[in-house]
Design an enzyme around this catalytic site. Structure first.
Site, PDB file in Angstrom:
ATOM      1  N   ASP A 177      40.750  61.695  35.506  1.00 33.16           N
ATOM      2  CA  ASP A 177      41.806  62.569  36.504  1.00 33.16           C
ATOM      3  C   ASP A 177      42.697  63.350  35.682  1.00 33.16           C
ATOM      4  O   ASP A 177      43.201  62.604  34.628  1.00 33.16           O
ATOM      5  CB  ASP A 177      42.564  61.970  37.622  1.00 33.16           C
ATOM      6  CG  ASP A 177      43.110  62.790  38.686  1.00 33.16           C
ATOM      7  OD1 ASP A 177      42.679  62.589  39.958  1.00 33.16           O
ATOM      8  OD2 ASP A 177      44.101  63.463  38.570  1.00 33.16           O
ATOM      9  N   ASP A 198      41.431  66.380  31.590  1.00 34.11           N
ATOM     10  CA  ASP A 198      40.609  67.399  32.306  1.00 34.11           C
ATOM     11  C   ASP A 198      39.075  66.861  32.005  1.00 34.11           C
ATOM     12  O   ASP A 198      38.378  66.880  31.090  1.00 34.11           O
ATOM     13  CB  ASP A 198      40.859  68.597  31.263  1.00 34.11           C
ATOM     14  CG  ASP A 198      40.133  69.761  32.206  1.00 34.11           C
ATOM     15  OD1 ASP A 198      39.227  69.560  33.016  1.00 34.11           O
ATOM     16  OD2 ASP A 198      40.693  70.898  31.917  1.00 34.11           O
ATOM     17  N   ALA A 199      38.416  66.857  33.293  1.00 35.06           N
ATOM     18  CA  ALA A 199      37.258  66.365  33.308  1.00 35.06           C
ATOM     19  C   ALA A 199      36.188  67.162  32.748  1.00 35.06           C
ATOM     20  O   ALA A 199      35.135  66.897  32.462  1.00 35.06           O
ATOM     21  CB  ALA A 199      36.811  66.334  35.084  1.00 35.06           C
ATOM     22  N   ASP A 258      35.056  64.642  42.857  1.00 34.94           N
ATOM     23  CA  ASP A 258      35.997  64.574  44.011  1.00 34.94           C
ATOM     24  C   ASP A 258      37.185  65.041  43.736  1.00 34.94           C
ATOM     25  O   ASP A 258      38.263  64.407  43.493  1.00 34.94           O
ATOM     26  CB  ASP A 258      36.402  62.827  44.151  1.00 34.94           C
ATOM     27  CG  ASP A 258      37.421  62.665  45.465  1.00 34.94           C
ATOM     28  OD1 ASP A 258      37.440  63.375  46.284  1.00 34.94           O
ATOM     29  OD2 ASP A 258      37.921  61.329  45.428  1.00 34.94           O
ATOM     30  N   GLN A 274      50.678  70.431  39.558  1.00 31.86           N
ATOM     31  CA  GLN A 274      50.577  70.674  40.935  1.00 31.86           C
ATOM     32  C   GLN A 274      51.946  70.295  41.710  1.00 31.86           C
ATOM     33  O   GLN A 274      52.517  69.243  40.998  1.00 31.86           O
ATOM     34  CB  GLN A 274      49.356  70.205  41.417  1.00 31.86           C
ATOM     35  CG  GLN A 274      48.862  68.627  41.178  1.00 31.86           C
ATOM     36  CD  GLN A 274      47.375  68.301  41.331  1.00 31.86           C
ATOM     37  OE1 GLN A 274      46.788  69.219  41.740  1.00 31.86           O
ATOM     38  NE2 GLN A 274      47.164  67.317  40.515  1.00 31.86           N
ATOM     39  N   HIS A 284      35.150  59.801  52.055  1.00 33.99           N
ATOM     40  CA  HIS A 284      34.816  59.141  50.788  1.00 33.99           C
ATOM     41  C   HIS A 284      33.481  58.574  50.981  1.00 33.99           C
ATOM     42  O   HIS A 284      32.563  58.430  49.900  1.00 33.99           O
ATOM     43  CB  HIS A 284      36.043  58.026  50.414  1.00 33.99           C
ATOM     44  CG  HIS A 284      36.996  58.517  49.934  1.00 33.99           C
ATOM     45  ND1 HIS A 284      38.240  58.241  50.386  1.00 33.99           N
ATOM     46  CD2 HIS A 284      37.518  59.230  48.798  1.00 33.99           C
ATOM     47  CE1 HIS A 284      39.154  58.960  49.862  1.00 33.99           C
ATOM     48  NE2 HIS A 284      38.897  59.703  48.675  1.00 33.99           N
ATOM     49  N   PRO A 315      44.098  73.275  39.263  1.00 34.24           N
ATOM     50  CA  PRO A 315      43.503  72.591  38.163  1.00 34.24           C
ATOM     51  C   PRO A 315      41.893  72.499  38.114  1.00 34.24           C
ATOM     52  O   PRO A 315      41.561  71.824  36.975  1.00 34.24           O
ATOM     53  CB  PRO A 315      44.206  71.284  37.993  1.00 34.24           C
ATOM     54  CG  PRO A 315      44.638  70.742  39.471  1.00 34.24           C
ATOM     55  CD  PRO A 315      44.660  72.182  40.186  1.00 34.24           C
TER      56      PRO A 315
HETATM   57  N1  SPD Z   1      40.306  70.949  51.646  1.00 38.07           N
HETATM   58  C1  SPD Z   1      40.459  69.566  51.367  1.00 38.07           C
HETATM   59  C2  SPD Z   1      39.711  69.126  50.277  1.00 38.07           C
HETATM   60  C3  SPD Z   1      39.967  67.913  49.903  1.00 38.07           C
HETATM   61  C4  SPD Z   1      39.173  67.291  48.601  1.00 38.07           C
HETATM   62  N2  SPD Z   1      39.925  66.341  48.162  1.00 38.07           N
HETATM   63  C5  SPD Z   1      39.819  64.873  48.652  1.00 38.07           C
HETATM   64  C6  SPD Z   1      40.346  63.824  47.528  1.00 38.07           C
HETATM   65  C7  SPD Z   1      40.250  62.532  48.446  1.00 38.07           C
HETATM   66  N3  SPD Z   1      39.995  61.510  47.179  1.00 38.07           N
END
Ligand code: SPD
Length: 317
Positions: free
Chosen positions: A113, A145-146, A163, A38, A69, A172
């Site tokens: 990740d 890859d999760a 997350d 990305q 979070h 991804p």
């Molecule tokens: N549309 C935005 C969504 C964001 C999701 N991921 C956030 C990662 C933060 N740790």
């Protein structure tokens, strides 16, 4: 923050949809890379402080990241009550890891990740967010890859926190919003284990992905709940889903949640306590109606294809 008369010339324009753009200024471009997976941008955004943008979509900023979070991390840990082993899928900025490690019961927090370059840049530039969580002896970083990690693990986990970035068609993450993957998550959760999922925008005009993701979690788990939190950086409120093997009623007991957080965590919450959690668990009617009316379940054969685009450039772009 800058004076509007001397407005910055560089902006990140996130296309929420083809005819809806949300812009944040770039006071300083801290990093700009294309990884194998990305486009990664780290900026100082002015009002919201330093932040991370992936494929043109805002992921996190220093000023309001707690509004994302805390709601994604703590509900599944509270639902379990005594989490020892926690898995984070994605989470490259380290904010979710920081929150998981507030739990004194946690012995092992594994973050999986796909993109090592995101983690490296976050560690370098976003210390306010990860707060050195990666150096905690309980933390373990796996670059993989999760989807494969979950399919391959034989361990049991007390919570899985998904997350992820949005399920962009060429991004991804889209396969991690499917029934097959959620069924694998259920297989590796302990009896009181709980999954939480970033489940898309819940703006009244584009909540269809949210409805479908929740429906997909419902297809894999006997107990589910959907809720929302508004993190201004994203431009629209964001939905979440929980999936569990055991009932999720404990999340509604305000005093019991306050006692649990006081006993089991190091505290320092800005968003969540028992009362705020009970509020999250009682989402507005339209959000419950969205799920009730939805019939589509995402599968690997028919995965989500979210709209996603963003541009680093002039304000007018
Ligand atoms: N549309 C935005 C969504 C964001 C999701 N991921 C956030 C990662 C933060 N740790």
């Amino acid at each position: 923050m800058s004076d509007y008369l001397s407005s910055p010339t560089l902006w990140v324009s996130e296309y929420i949809d083809a005819d809806d753009i949300y812009q944040h200024a770039v006071l300083e471009l801290l990093a700009h890379k294309r990884s194998q997976f990305q486009e990664i941008i780290v900026v100082d955004s002015g009002c919201y402080g330093k932040g991370l943008v992936l494929d043109g979509k805002w992921q996190v900023t220093v000023v309001d990241e707690f509004m994302y979070h805390e709601p994604i991390v703590h509900p599944p840990l509270i639902a379990h009550g005594d989490p020892k082993k926690v898995l984070i899928l994605g989470g490259g900025d380290g904010g979710s890891l920081r929150e998981v490690l507030k739990w004194k019961s946690v012995e092992r927090a594994v973050m999986v990740d796909i993109d090592a370059e995101v983690v490296t840049l976050a560690r370098e530039h976003l210390g306010e967010i990860h707060q050195d969580a990666f150096d905690d002896p309980r933390a373990e970083l796996v670059i993989a890859d999760a989807l494969d990690f979950i399919a391959g693990t034989t361990e049991k986990w007390d919570a899985i926190i998904s997350d992820l970035t949005d399920p962009l068609e060429d991004g991804p993450a889209f396969r991690l919003f499917t029934k097959e993957h959620f069924e694998n998550c259920r297989r590796v959760l302990s009896a009181r284990g709980c999954l939480s999922v970033q489940a898309g925008s819940v703006s009244p005009y584009d909540h269809y992905i949210h409805g479908r993701v929740v429906k997909t979690v419902q297809a894999a788990f006997p107990h589910t709940v959907n809720y929302m939190s508004h993190t201004p950086t994203y431009g629209t409120p964001l939905g979440f889903a929980l999936g569990a093997n055991a009932p999720l009623d404990s999340l509604l007991d305000v005093q019991a949640v306050d006692r649990l957080l006081a006993e089991k965590t190091t505290g320092d919450f800005r968003y969540l306590d028992g009362r705020a959690l009970a509020g999250l668990m009682n989402p507005p009617k339209y959000l419950r109606d969205v799920v009730a009316a939805e019939t589509v379940v995402y599968t690997l054969a028919e995965p989500p294809k979210a709209y996603g685009r963003g541009i680093l450039g002039d304000k007018g772009k």
